[in-house]
Enzyme design. Structure first.
Site, PDB file in Angstrom:
ATOM      1  N   CYS A  50      41.749  36.387  27.717  1.00 52.90           N
ATOM      2  CA  CYS A  50      41.078  37.668  27.474  1.00 52.90           C
ATOM      3  C   CYS A  50      40.432  38.225  28.742  1.00 52.90           C
ATOM      4  O   CYS A  50      40.165  39.414  28.828  1.00 52.90           O
ATOM      5  CB  CYS A  50      40.063  37.573  26.354  1.00 52.90           C
ATOM      6  N   ARG A  52      41.688  37.556  32.022  1.00 50.43           N
ATOM      7  CA  ARG A  52      42.569  37.661  33.186  1.00 50.43           C
ATOM      8  C   ARG A  52      44.041  37.579  32.790  1.00 50.43           C
ATOM      9  O   ARG A  52      44.395  36.945  31.797  1.00 50.43           O
ATOM     10  CB  ARG A  52      42.258  36.561  34.209  1.00 50.43           C
ATOM     11  N   HIS A  97      42.218  30.721  45.367  1.00 53.54           N
ATOM     12  CA  HIS A  97      41.901  31.510  44.174  1.00 53.54           C
ATOM     13  C   HIS A  97      42.111  30.664  42.915  1.00 53.54           C
ATOM     14  O   HIS A  97      41.244  30.617  42.041  1.00 53.54           O
ATOM     15  CB  HIS A  97      42.780  32.769  44.125  1.00 53.54           C
ATOM     16  N   SER A 107      35.153  32.843  36.428  1.00 50.85           N
ATOM     17  CA  SER A 107      35.081  33.199  35.005  1.00 50.85           C
ATOM     18  C   SER A 107      33.940  34.165  34.734  1.00 50.85           C
ATOM     19  O   SER A 107      32.976  34.230  35.502  1.00 50.85           O
ATOM     20  CB  SER A 107      34.868  31.942  34.164  1.00 50.85           C
TER      21      SER A 107
END
Lengths: 358, 256
Positions: A50, A52, A97, A107
């Site tokens: 939800c 990414r 990353h 997050s």
């Protein structure tokens, strides 16, 4: 062979855009196959949550692969090219990353653990559909090691960062495990639902819901697998609950000190935890003075959540140091040349040391 | 050599306490494991001290105030190692160590200043040994209940104040603490009961003051338990009672 990452997340795209780009779990295998047919893309992993949507891949021409992938995403999801700004990373940047994503540093809820499971699932899906090979295997295996190391050696997970989590943490410090704890909800609003769901997710049982509108109480009770009682009747159930979540829209208090004192005299030493998330407040402040009774209102819970978040933010630099130290020892394995590549290109380098853009 | 064992043990408990406080302040997670390792090392030296003193006297080494304090400290550590983990209260050790350190420091000063030396009995009375050992083991359980009571009050205060501090995360849930406190009071009272009953079988009854003190301590603890079983005291009241009762029990020891 190089690695790359293309994506959008909660920092770069609003939810309206993320939901248009989100890839349903069932559709991921099809997308993986299609992505691997783009130009030089030889491996791919799709992560869609939800917060990414990201594609990791390997290619001999990462810049070309990223351009092709952007065209693919824009065309497939019917978004205007200027409507979405994808971030694109190559090699070390792509690996870093992913390591930060695995560690929960990227997050929305800093340090959360759900992303770790989602990454594992995304990798397993790609692996089972044959779209991973040496690069992605090394990259994801290493990201799991980094994620575990960061969580075990820092305090990135410590403290609550939301009202629901703060309420659950407090409940666990009062009752220990929440298995078997009985919860009463007074006022079937959204905040009650969220808080009750947090408690249920940690094992709380026997949910009793009371609301002025009995229909709403029944609706929430059904959702939480609990029982609805009428608003006139909730006081009769106080003897048998451990946690009360109150969020009515009443303009005055509905839970009074004398009611709780009376109840506590019959509870034979069992603690009572009251969570008042209503504004104006539902529970008299003096209730907290009763022995073995603990009352928290919404501001107090929010303060704990804010402090928890601030503590986690202070841990970001520590986490990055842990990642840097790990990589200085092991290197980015996915970027190390394979024996075949070394012989064909005549490069020297020990396994596990980063040799980028081969 | 016995003083060396006692000093070594005391140093271990001091180091254990300091390290645990440092770990707690920095939010460390390994407090329990560290604590148990140090407590075991301290216990070994405590046991060696008591063994040497037992050999010296040819009986249970509780012939003077210093030995009694070391025996109580030994009981507290044993109780913590046996029950602390069972009650999921590994942090009990951190809070026990200052008491053990204090008791043993007093014992060291006493022994270095005026060690009364060997106190060999003409004839060994096993019931006397049983009475003394069980009574002091009971003091160990009561000492630990004192510690659990303090931990309960600290955690209760942290939660009620709405500003959970550093100790909040490290301290166990208050339900575990109140359960452990109750069980320790029961264990202590059972041991003291055995100790008092053993006195009836002794060849020579203890003096009146000794009997009165033993019974007084027993009545205080049995009274707390009786009221709790009948009326269900609030855990805060039970904690305060356990703390006050242990202070009373220690005071009676000085009277002896």
């Amino acid at each position: 062979m190089s690695i790359f990452c293309l994506g959008v997340n909660h920092k770069t795209a609003p939810v309206e855009l993320r939901e248009r780009l989100a890839i349903a779990e069932k559709a991921i295998p099809t997308h993986l196959s299609e992505i691997c047919e783009l130009g030089d893309v030889s491996e791919a992993v799709v992560l869609s949550t939800c917060n990414r949507v990201e594609v990791y891949g390997a290619s001999t021409d990462p810049a070309g692969a990223l351009d092709a992938l952007i065209k693919y995403m824009v065309a497939h999801f019917e978004v205007a090219p200027d409507e979405v700004e994808f971030y694109r990373h190559e090699n070390d940047d792509a690996a870093h990353h992913l390591f930060e994503v695995a560690s929960g540093l990227d997050s929305m809820v800093l340090g959360e653990t759900e992303i770790f499971g989602q990454l594992k699932k995304a990798y397993a899906t790609a692996q089972s559909h044959g779209t991973t090979s040496r690069r992605m295997n090394k990259l994801f295996q290493q990201s799991f090691s980094v994620g575990k190391l960061v969580r075990s050696s820092t305090r990135i997970q410590q403290g609550s960062t939301s009202i629901g989590a703060a309420a659950v943490d407090l409940a666990e410090k009062i009752f220990g495990q929440l298995d078997g704890c009985r919860v009463m909800i007074i006022g079937a609003g959204e905040m009650s639902r969220t808080t009750a769901q947090s408690l249920v997710s940690r094992g709380a049982k026997s949910i009793i819901v009371s609301n002025r509108s009995f229909d709403k109480a029944e609706e929430l009770a059904a959702e939480l697998d609990g029982k609805a009682v009428t608003f006139d009747d909730w006081e009769n159930h106080l003897d048998h609950v451990d946690i009360i979540v109150s969020s009515t829209s009443a303009p005055h208090t509905v839970v009074h000190r004398n009611t709780i004192e009376h109840v506590m005299s019959r509870r034979r030493g069992h603690s009572l935890f009251l969570i008042d998330i209503a504004v104006p407040r539902d529970i008299e402040e003096e209730v907290n003075a009763v022995d073995n009774v603990y009352l928290y209102n919404i501001d107090q819970l929010q303060q704990i959540a804010d402090e928890g978040l601030a503590r986690r933010e202070r841990q970001i630099s520590v986490c990055r140091e842990v990642i840097a130290e790990f990589l200085s020892e092991k290197g980015i394995e996915a970027l190390a040349s394979s024996p075949g590549e070394m012989s064909s290109r005549g490069r020297q380098g020990s396994a596990g040391r980063p040799i980028t853009n081969l | 050599m016995d003083n060396f064992y006692l000093i070594s043990s005391t140093v271990f408990f001091l180091v254990g306490f300091v390290l645990a406080v440092v770990a707690l302040r920095s939010g460390g997670k390994q407090v329990g494991g560290l604590n148990i390792g140090i407590a075991v090392a301290g216990l070994v030296f405590q046991s060696l001290f008591l063994y040497e003193r037992g050999e010296l006297h040819g009986r249970c080494p509780i012939t003077n105030g210093a030995e009694v304090l070391v025996f109580i400290s030994w009981s507290i550590v044993i109780m913590y190692l046996v029950l602390g983990r069972a009650f999921r209260l590994s942090l009990l050790g951190v809070f026990s160590m200052p008491i053990v350190f204090l008791f043993q420091s007093i014992a060291i000063v006493y022994l270095l200043a005026a060690d009364p030396g060997a106190q060999r009995p003409e004839k060994l009375d096993p019931w006397l040994e049983m009475h003394a050992a069980m009574s002091l083991l009971a003091y160990g359980a009561y000492g630990l209940s004192f510690v659990a009571g303090i931990m309960y009050l600290v955690q209760d205060r942290q939660i009620k104040s709405h500003q959970p501090g550093r100790l909040f995360r490290s301290l166990p849930p208050i339900r575990f603490l109140s359960d452990a406190l109750f069980r320790l009071l029961i264990i202590g009272t059972l041991l003291l009961t055995v100790g008092i009953v053993s006195a009836f079988f002794m060849e020579k009854l203890p003096d009146a003051l000794h009997l009165i003190v033993s019974w007084a301590v027993w009545i205080v603890y049995a009274g707390i338990l009786a009221v709790h079983l009948l009326k269900r005291l609030a855990p805060r009241i039970l904690s305060l009672s356990a703390i006050a009762a242990f202070i009373f029990a220690l005071a009676t020891l000085t009277a002896l």
